[in-house]
Every structure is written in structure tokens, then in C-alpha cells.
Write an enzyme that holds these catalytic residues in place. Structure first.
Site, PDB file in Angstrom:
ATOM      1  N   ASP A   4      -3.781  -5.039   2.221  1.00 12.17           N
ATOM      2  CA  ASP A   4      -4.952  -5.237   3.080  1.00 12.17           C
ATOM      3  C   ASP A   4      -5.845  -3.985   3.025  1.00 12.17           C
ATOM      4  OD1 ASP A   4      -2.959  -3.717   4.364  1.00 12.17           O
ATOM      5  OD2 ASP A   4      -3.495  -4.431   6.376  1.00 12.17           O
ATOM      6  N   HIS A  46       2.083   6.027   4.214  1.00  9.07           N
ATOM      7  CA  HIS A  46       2.749   4.727   4.401  1.00  9.07           C
ATOM      8  C   HIS A  46       2.856   3.960   3.076  1.00  9.07           C
ATOM      9  CE1 HIS A  46       2.835   5.178   8.701  1.00  9.07           C
ATOM     10  NE2 HIS A  46       1.512   5.237   8.795  1.00  9.07           N
TER      11      HIS A  46
HETATM   12  C1  BDR Z   1       0.755   0.207   7.964  1.00 13.38           C
HETATM   13  O1  BDR Z   1      -0.343  -0.243   8.750  1.00 13.38           O
HETATM   14  C2  BDR Z   1      -1.561  -0.055   8.058  1.00 13.38           C
HETATM   15  O2  BDR Z   1      -2.511   0.582   8.866  1.00 13.38           O
HETATM   16  C3  BDR Z   1      -1.255   0.787   6.862  1.00 13.38           C
HETATM   17  O3  BDR Z   1      -2.046   0.390   5.764  1.00 13.38           O
HETATM   18  C4  BDR Z   1       0.210   0.569   6.597  1.00 13.38           C
HETATM   19  O4  BDR Z   1       0.419  -0.495   5.701  1.00 13.38           O
HETATM   20  C5  BDR Z   1       1.444   1.341   8.691  1.00 13.38           C
HETATM   21  O5  BDR Z   1       1.962   0.899   9.919  1.00 13.38           O
HETATM   22 CA    CA Z   2      -1.385  -1.537   4.456  1.00 14.24          CA
END
Ligand code: BDR
Ligand code: CA
Length: 322
Positions: free
Chosen positions: A10, A244
Site C-alpha cells: 500500500d 517496517h
Molecule cells: C505498517 O503500517 C504501515 O504504515 C507501514 O507501511 C507498515 O507496513 C507498520 O505498522
Molecule cells: Ca505497508
């Protein structure tokens, strides 16, 4: 041989950093990108994927995915973290970004897995709706997928339990029913959750070095991460930001950087703990056990965070001389 990857995403600032890591790595063949609502609207997430594809010469297909979760309400895109346009509000040249695959994301996943039996790794770094829809429509693909790597969830290791609620991570709470479906499907899942992604931080000094070292990607990454870094500074008081989604790609390239625990994983789908991920280790039996008989999955619990940072730097800098 390179690992064939479909990247379900996303984009999203850290999603884009992860996408570029996959593209730059000589260990990965980025076959497809499937989009999902979350950090940005489905329109912006897809436009961003197409923009990255065009700007950096990716050859991956791009297929449009779900704009709504299986059961819970969609909520709003997390623009406070990723900017209104999903890319930290950098200027994205107006244009007609062509090249969308005609198939829906879940159909694209089904077709690709069948075309390359045993070869495709699905790396999902957003809500798990597309993966759940794919396996729902064609359960037979489960035995044909090489591996499923998920950025999502939090199991309480290293003090990390959630980032949306005290006990839920964003990608999982965004579609908890899809997440439970994916975790309990009989395919090999590895979960790269907050337990390890919040152990790895790209400081402002690190990003400055990346900006200098990576002629191809550094300046762009510097620009898109200004908004993300501001969010981390404002909300968490951090210098830099958590790694992340790139951690999921790092796991695909160098799994030896991570320690895992094995067991059945379930996701809470209602009530105050909605979105909570729970791993049951061991074979102890209980009178009532919703984990019993579910597939044994792998959950990352420790990470060599310097190893992940070095891998990212080395991979992105490599193209300078390539
Ligand atoms: C996840 O949430 C999104 O904001 C980041 O892209 C990552 O996939 C971290 O909690
Ligand atoms: Ca993400």
C-alpha cells in the site's frame, strides 16, 4: 537463482523503500506488484506503484487490489503518516501512468502462482485482503506458493505489542479477518512484525549517508522520507524512523539475520483486542484450543538490526557502480 516475488503493498513511504530494495537486489526477481488500500487510497497506492515503476525502470506487473477489508470498515487512509499522496507529499508529476494489469490483484496472484508452481514468494506489507481473497477463490494455490512473508502483527517480543492499539499493529487491524485467514492457511508463512521492525531504526545520519552513497535512489528516498521522519519525531520523539516493510524484503534476502519461533498463529477479529496476533508454541493440548490443528508458522522474534541496515545500504549503493 533469483527468488520470484509478488510484492503486495500500500505505497506508502516505507513500502516504496522496500519496493526499491527488492528491485535493486540481485537476489530477487520482482515479478509483480499488487496494491491494497491502507497507507493511501487504492487510487493513490496504485498511481504511486506505477510512478515508481516508470521512474526507476521496474519491469514488474502492477495489478489493482482491494479497497475495502473483508468484514470490518475500511476507515481512512493513514495520510498523517504517509502524506496525502502516500509518498510524503513530494511532487508527483501529473501524468497518465499506464501499464495496469487487467486482472484484479487476487486473480493476478492466482494466475502467477499457477504459472510458476513452487516458485513464487508472496511478500505482503499492507492489509492482507488480496492474499485472503486469492486463497479463498482458489484454495489450491496454497500448496503451490514457495513462501508467504508478512510485515504485520506484534507478539510482545522486545517490548513491542502494537502501534494502533496497545495490542494491534496497523496492517493486521486493518483487515483482521484476512490476516487470520492467511495465518491459518496451510502455506509456509513467516511473520516479520513490530517485534523486529521496531528494533531497526534508520536515523537521520543513516539517511544522509544513504543520500550520498546511493546515486540512483538516495535523493529520492531522502525526499519521500521527510514527512515520515517528521511523523516519528512528532509522535514518538524519535530521530529517524522504524524499518517496517524493508525488513520483510531483508528477510527474503537474508533470513539468517532473524531468529524465529514456530507455532500456530491466530488473529483476534473482534472486541477490545481486535487485531492482536497470538502465537501458540508447543504441542500442549487444552480442553478448548482454537490454535489446535492449525499450520505451524514462523514468527520473527529477534533481528540483527545492524545487518538489516548494512544490507539496505549495500544493496541500494550497489547500483552506483553497476
Ligand atoms: C505498517 O503500517 C504501515 O504504515 C507501514 O507501511 C507498515 O507496513 C507498520 O505498522
Ligand atoms: Ca505497508
Amino acid at each position: 537463482m533469483k527468488r520470484k516475488v509478488i510484492f503486495d503493498t500500500d505505497p506508502g513511504i516505507d513500502d516504496t523503500m522496500a519496493m526499491l530494495l527488492a528491485h535493486a537486489s540481485d537476489q530477487i526477481e520482482l515479478v509483480g506488484i499488487t496494491t491494497v488500500f491502507g497507507n493511501a487510497t487504492i487510487e493513490n497506492a496504485t498511481r504511486n506503484a506505477l510512478y515508481i515503476k516508470q521512474r526507476f525502470g521496474l519491469t514488474a506487473d502492477v495489478a489493482v487490489g482491494a479497497d475495502t477489508p473483508l468484514v470490518v470498515a475500511a476507515g481512512e487512509a493513514t495520510t498523517s503518516v504517509h502524506g496525502e499522496n502516500g509518498l510524503g507529499d513530494i511532487d508527483i508529476p501529473a501524468g497518465d501512468y499506464q501499464g495496469i494489469d487487467k486482472r484484479a490483484a487476487h486473480d493476478y496472484i492466482i494466475d502467477s502462482v499457477k504459472a510458476y508452481p513452487g516458485e513464487i514468494t508472496l511478500i505482503a506489507v499492507g492489509r492482507l485482503t488480496n492474499l485472503a481473497l486469492a486463497v479463498e477463490k482458489d484454495p489450491g494455490i496454497a500448496s503451490l506458493v514457495k513462501e508467504v512473508i508478512i510485515m504485520g502483527g506484534a507478539f510482545g517480543h522486545n517490548g513491542h505489542t502494537g502501534n494502533v492499539t496497545p495490542f494491534a499493529e496497523a496492517n493486521i487491524i486493518g483487515d483482521p479477518h484476512a490476516a487470520d485467514r492467511v495465518m491459518t492457511t496451510d502455506w509456509p508463512v513467516t511473520v516479520v512484525g513490530l517485534d523486529v521492525t521496531q528494533q531497526t531504526v534508520m536515523s537521520s545520519e543513516y539517511i544522509e549517508r544513504l543520500r550520498i552513497n546511493s546515486a540512483r535512489y538516495g535523493e529520492f528516498i531522502y525526499q519521500i522520507t521527510r514527512f515520515y521522519a517528521d511523523f516519528h519525531k512528532r509522535e514518538i520523539g524519535m530521530d529517524g524512523f522504524y524499518v517496517h516493510d524493508s525488513s520483510a524484503i531483508a528477510y527474503a534476502i537474508a533470513p539468517e539475520l532473524f531468529d524465529v519461533k514456530v507455532g500456530a498463529v491466530r488473529v483476534i477479529t473482534e472486541g477490545p483486542a481486535i487485531g492482536h496476533t497470538l502465537l501458540k508454541e508447543g504441542a500442549k493440548s487444552y480442553p478448548i484450543d482454537e490454535w489446535s490443528g492449525k499450520p505451524q508458522q514462523r514468527v520473527c522474534v529477534q533481528v540483527d538490526h545492524r545487518g538489516v541496515l548494512d544490507l539496505y545500504m549495500a544493496t541500494m549503493a550497489e547500483r552506483v557502480t553497476a
